[in-house]
Design an enzyme around this catalytic site. Structure first.
Site, PDB file in Angstrom:
ATOM      1  N   SER A  26       0.823  -1.215   0.000  1.00 43.67           N
ATOM      2  CA  SER A  26       0.000   0.000   0.000  1.00 43.67           C
ATOM      3  C   SER A  26       0.850   1.256   0.000  1.00 43.67           C
ATOM      4  O   SER A  26       0.325   2.360  -0.010  1.00 43.67           O
ATOM      5  CB  SER A  26      -0.935   0.012   1.217  1.00 43.67           C
ATOM      6  OG  SER A  26      -0.178  -0.039   2.418  1.00 43.67           O
ATOM      7  N   THR A  77     -37.053  29.016 -12.207  1.00 37.74           N
ATOM      8  CA  THR A  77     -37.502  27.764 -11.585  1.00 37.74           C
ATOM      9  C   THR A  77     -37.820  26.861 -12.779  1.00 37.74           C
ATOM     10  O   THR A  77     -38.240  27.366 -13.837  1.00 37.74           O
ATOM     11  CB  THR A  77     -38.764  27.938 -10.712  1.00 37.74           C
ATOM     12  OG1 THR A  77     -39.839  28.366 -11.551  1.00 37.74           O
ATOM     13  CG2 THR A  77     -38.561  28.948  -9.586  1.00 37.74           C
ATOM     14  N   HIS A  78     -37.608  25.589 -12.639  1.00 42.68           N
ATOM     15  CA  HIS A  78     -37.795  24.629 -13.751  1.00 42.68           C
ATOM     16  C   HIS A  78     -36.966  25.017 -14.971  1.00 42.68           C
ATOM     17  O   HIS A  78     -37.325  24.672 -16.097  1.00 42.68           O
ATOM     18  CB  HIS A  78     -39.268  24.530 -14.172  1.00 42.68           C
ATOM     19  CG  HIS A  78     -40.214  24.348 -13.026  1.00 42.68           C
ATOM     20  ND1 HIS A  78     -40.636  23.130 -12.576  1.00 42.68           N
ATOM     21  CD2 HIS A  78     -40.795  25.269 -12.213  1.00 42.68           C
ATOM     22  CE1 HIS A  78     -41.452  23.291 -11.540  1.00 42.68           C
ATOM     23  NE2 HIS A  78     -41.553  24.588 -11.298  1.00 42.68           N
ATOM     24  N   SER A  96     -11.374  23.990 -29.664  1.00 39.94           N
ATOM     25  CA  SER A  96     -11.609  22.669 -30.244  1.00 39.94           C
ATOM     26  C   SER A  96     -10.491  22.386 -31.232  1.00 39.94           C
ATOM     27  O   SER A  96      -9.969  23.290 -31.879  1.00 39.94           O
ATOM     28  CB  SER A  96     -12.962  22.679 -30.955  1.00 39.94           C
ATOM     29  OG  SER A  96     -12.988  21.703 -31.970  1.00 39.94           O
ATOM     30  N   LYS A 151     -14.491  27.665 -31.530  1.00 40.00           N
ATOM     31  CA  LYS A 151     -14.995  27.232 -30.235  1.00 40.00           C
ATOM     32  C   LYS A 151     -14.229  27.771 -29.026  1.00 40.00           C
ATOM     33  O   LYS A 151     -13.019  27.888 -29.037  1.00 40.00           O
ATOM     34  CB  LYS A 151     -14.976  25.693 -30.135  1.00 40.00           C
ATOM     35  CG  LYS A 151     -15.954  24.990 -31.032  1.00 40.00           C
ATOM     36  CD  LYS A 151     -17.396  25.202 -30.628  1.00 40.00           C
ATOM     37  CE  LYS A 151     -17.730  24.556 -29.314  1.00 40.00           C
ATOM     38  NZ  LYS A 151     -18.440  23.334 -29.358  1.00 40.00           N
ATOM     39  N   ASN A 153     -14.754  26.551 -25.199  1.00 37.70           N
ATOM     40  CA  ASN A 153     -15.548  25.641 -24.377  1.00 37.70           C
ATOM     41  C   ASN A 153     -15.270  25.812 -22.884  1.00 37.70           C
ATOM     42  O   ASN A 153     -14.122  26.018 -22.501  1.00 37.70           O
ATOM     43  CB  ASN A 153     -15.252  24.193 -24.770  1.00 37.70           C
ATOM     44  CG  ASN A 153     -15.637  23.903 -26.206  1.00 37.70           C
ATOM     45  OD1 ASN A 153     -16.626  24.448 -26.702  1.00 37.70           O
ATOM     46  ND2 ASN A 153     -14.848  23.094 -26.879  1.00 37.70           N
ATOM     47  N   GLU A 172     -16.929  22.118 -16.675  1.00 37.04           N
ATOM     48  CA  GLU A 172     -17.353  20.770 -17.094  1.00 37.04           C
ATOM     49  C   GLU A 172     -16.571  19.693 -16.343  1.00 37.04           C
ATOM     50  O   GLU A 172     -17.128  18.692 -15.896  1.00 37.04           O
ATOM     51  CB  GLU A 172     -17.126  20.585 -18.599  1.00 37.04           C
ATOM     52  CG  GLU A 172     -18.104  21.345 -19.454  1.00 37.04           C
ATOM     53  CD  GLU A 172     -17.740  21.239 -20.926  1.00 37.04           C
ATOM     54  OE1 GLU A 172     -18.300  20.389 -21.615  1.00 37.04           O
ATOM     55  OE2 GLU A 172     -16.871  22.003 -21.387  1.00 37.04           O
ATOM     56  N   GLN A 192      -7.478  -1.536   4.084  1.00 35.66           N
ATOM     57  CA  GLN A 192      -6.386  -0.833   3.408  1.00 35.66           C
ATOM     58  C   GLN A 192      -6.905  -0.031   2.211  1.00 35.66           C
ATOM     59  O   GLN A 192      -6.343   0.993   1.856  1.00 35.66           O
ATOM     60  CB  GLN A 192      -5.348  -1.861   2.946  1.00 35.66           C
ATOM     61  CG  GLN A 192      -4.157  -1.272   2.236  1.00 35.66           C
ATOM     62  CD  GLN A 192      -3.042  -2.302   2.096  1.00 35.66           C
ATOM     63  OE1 GLN A 192      -2.435  -2.684   3.089  1.00 35.66           O
ATOM     64  NE2 GLN A 192      -2.789  -2.748   0.888  1.00 35.66           N
ATOM     65  N   LYS A 207      -7.931   3.989   1.959  1.00 28.08           N
ATOM     66  CA  LYS A 207      -7.057   5.100   1.614  1.00 28.08           C
ATOM     67  C   LYS A 207      -7.028   5.352   0.107  1.00 28.08           C
ATOM     68  O   LYS A 207      -7.072   6.492  -0.340  1.00 28.08           O
ATOM     69  CB  LYS A 207      -5.657   4.861   2.177  1.00 28.08           C
ATOM     70  CG  LYS A 207      -5.651   5.128   3.689  1.00 28.08           C
ATOM     71  CD  LYS A 207      -4.425   4.656   4.391  1.00 28.08           C
ATOM     72  CE  LYS A 207      -4.324   3.146   4.469  1.00 28.08           C
ATOM     73  NZ  LYS A 207      -5.456   2.511   5.192  1.00 28.08           N
TER      74      LYS A 207
HETATM   75  N1  ARG Z   1      -1.275  -1.170   5.279  1.00 30.25           N
HETATM   76  C1  ARG Z   1      -2.262  -1.542   6.208  1.00 30.25           C
HETATM   77  C2  ARG Z   1      -3.551  -0.731   5.975  1.00 30.25           C
HETATM   78  O1  ARG Z   1      -3.485   0.256   5.376  1.00 30.25           O
HETATM   79  C3  ARG Z   1      -1.793  -1.282   7.595  1.00 30.25           C
HETATM   80  C4  ARG Z   1      -2.354  -2.219   8.616  1.00 30.25           C
HETATM   81  C5  ARG Z   1      -1.893  -3.579   8.377  1.00 30.25           C
HETATM   82  N2  ARG Z   1      -2.339  -4.466   9.378  1.00 30.25           N
HETATM   83  C6  ARG Z   1      -2.293  -5.810   9.239  1.00 30.25           C
HETATM   84  N3  ARG Z   1      -2.751  -6.496  10.212  1.00 30.25           N
HETATM   85  N4  ARG Z   1      -1.847  -6.354   8.135  1.00 30.25           N
HETATM   86  O2  ARG Z   1      -4.603  -1.140   6.406  1.00 30.25           O
END
Ligand code: ARG
Length: 465
Positions: free
Chosen positions: A24, A156-157, A278, A284, A286, A291, A323, A326
């Site tokens: 991660s 409105t609308h 464009s 154009k 834009n 957007e 995990q 994140k």
């Molecule tokens: N990289 C893990 C996460 O973001 C950290 C916690 C890992 N814990 C474990 N028991 N493997 O969740």
């Protein structure tokens, strides 16, 4: 490949593909600074509580600061070999201070550590978002003040309904974002609870002091159940919800900008710097930025559903699924901040076409309600006034004239309550100036409200106009 932080009970190393699949650090490297802060607070507390010696505590803290320095200067790069940012830091610390580095994990686990780091990260992000929301509110208050007299069609609308002042419209945007700012303050407050010291799931036998860690890190309290602490991600959902609201508002604002920019409408022109041309049609211009903001809101709003789906089937306590929170949230956060960054300049550089806005505002009997209000103020019950004005509109439509062009004699045929002061009542400018009830569109109200907002922003250093 063997991972020295947890590989003791394994005979084989981790499969290379699994390592790549499960790492991660490519995402949670963003938590680096937070992790160091949390580690420092934890190491200080371990020393204070005599779980390690004072000297060891000082060495660990020095080591952690050195690791931060190396990282900042590019001398330390994180490796997927150590899975995540937490283990990378522990490895780097151990390299820095020797075996003592391995003591940092007493009384904690990665499960409570990651929850703590993420809370800290989102707390800092909420402050950033609040600041950016304020920048937009300021831009809106200034633009409202400058456009407190600008007459603009109100819909409105998406059909012309009644004229408003453009400043009033912008203050409506302002109020959406003011709610977002307040919501973000509340979100920040709610996530400000320390999970650290819950360890893996059941707590810890070390004589730690969680309250001092909370104090050091600015958390307002400590969590009360170690099992909930390591599996709770409500704070991420709260944050995603608040971000979704922000994006929903920015998206609605963007939609209006796109509409106002439409070739046939041309009520507002946004600065060229925010538009693109464009590749094939040379003429154009834009409105790409609004957007894209409207488009980017999709993934942010989606992040909330993703988090709910991620969480809804999870048993207590920590599961590796967590995990993914994140990846979901940090990507969404990136979108939110990039959109918030552009908004103040988009607003302060846009130009409203006042002549067109006034001409549009006068179309389509947009003063019919003023006429009904006029009659009611003369004592005619509103429902009756409504019907009379309906008949007057039908008449004007058949004659292809506006209400202002109807002679008094004809008006009187519809209602004897109509006298010559009617022309003032249905004059668009005059009518707008008369809408002075709290929250109404009159220029004086808008000016007052914009000023009030500007004054409230003064303590944050915004220049007053
Ligand atoms: N990289 C893990 C996460 O973001 C950290 C916690 C890992 N814990 C474990 N028991 N493997 O969740």
């Amino acid at each position: 490949m063997k991972n020295s932080t947890w590989s003791g009970r394994f005979k084989k190393g981790l499969d290379e593909d699994v390592l790549e699949f499960s790492e991660s650090v490519s995402v949670d490297h963003l938590l680096f600074d937070c992790d160091i802060k949390v580690c420092i607070a934890h190491a200080e507390m371990l020393g204070e509580c005599k779980i390690i010696t004072k000297r060891e505590s000082i060495t660990l803290i020095k080591g952690l600061k050195a690791v931060q320095k190396k990282y900042d200067s590019g001398k330390l790069s994180l490796s997927i070999k150590y899975e995540d940012v937490h283990m990378n830091i522990e490895q780097a610390l151990t390299k820095e201070v020797g075996d003592l580095g391995k003591k940092i994990h007493m009384g904690r686990s990665r499960n409570d550590l990651v929850a703590t780091d993420f809370r800290l990260y989102l707390r800092e992000s909420s402050t950033l978002i609040i600041d950016k929301l304020r920048d937009i509110r300021y831009a809106l208050a200034v633009a409202s003040y400058n456009n407190s007299e600008t007459i603009f069609p109100g819909y409105t609308h998406l059909q012309l309904a009644q004229p408003v002042t453009f400043g009033h419209h912008l203050l409506a945007w302002h109020d959406m974002l003011a709610r977002d700012e307040q919501r973000m303050e509340q979100t920040k407050d709610r996530l400000n609870i320390l999970p650290l010291g819950s360890a893996a799931l059941s707590g810890t036998p070390y004589n730690i002091n969680r309250k001092t860690v909370a104090k050091k890190l600015g958390f307002k309290s400590v969590s009360t159940n170690s099992m909930d602490s390591v599996s709770d991600r409500d704070f991420v959902c709260d944050f995603a919800y608040t971000c979704s609201m922000v994006m929903m508002h920015l998206s609605r604002m963007s939609e209006e900008l796109v509409f106002w920019m439409n070739t046939h409408i041309k009520l507002v022109d946004i600065d060229e710097a925010f538009c693109t041309g464009s590749s094939i049609m040379p003429q154009k211009k834009n409105p790409d930025v609004p957007e894209l903001i409207r488009g980017k809101s999709a993934a942010v709003i989606g992040s909330l559903s993703s988090l709910f789906v991620l969480l809804k089937g999870l048993p207590l306590t920590y599961n590796r699924d967590l995990q993914e929170d994140k990846t979901i949230m940090l990507e969404a956060l990136e979108s939110v901040t990039s959109c918030l960054n552009l908004m103040p300049r988009l607003i302060s550089t846009m130009k409203v076409n006042k002549d067109r806005a006034l001409a549009f505002s006068k179309q389509d009997f947009s003063n019919a309600t003023d006429l009904a209000d006029y009659l009611s103020m003369k004592g005619v019950p509103f429902r009756t006034s409504h019907e009379i004005v309906g008949n007057i509109v039908k008449y004007a439509e058949s004659k292809k004239i506006s209400l202002n062009e109807i002679p008094l004699g004809i008006f009187k045929k519809f209602s004897s309550s109509i006298t010559k002061d009617v022309y003032d009542a249905i004059d668009i400018e005059k009518s707008i100036h008369s809408k002075k009830a709290l929250g109404s569109t009159s220029p004086s109200n808008v000016k007052k409200q914009a000023k009030k907002i500007l004054v409230s922003l003064k303590p944050y250093g915004y220049v007053q106009i």
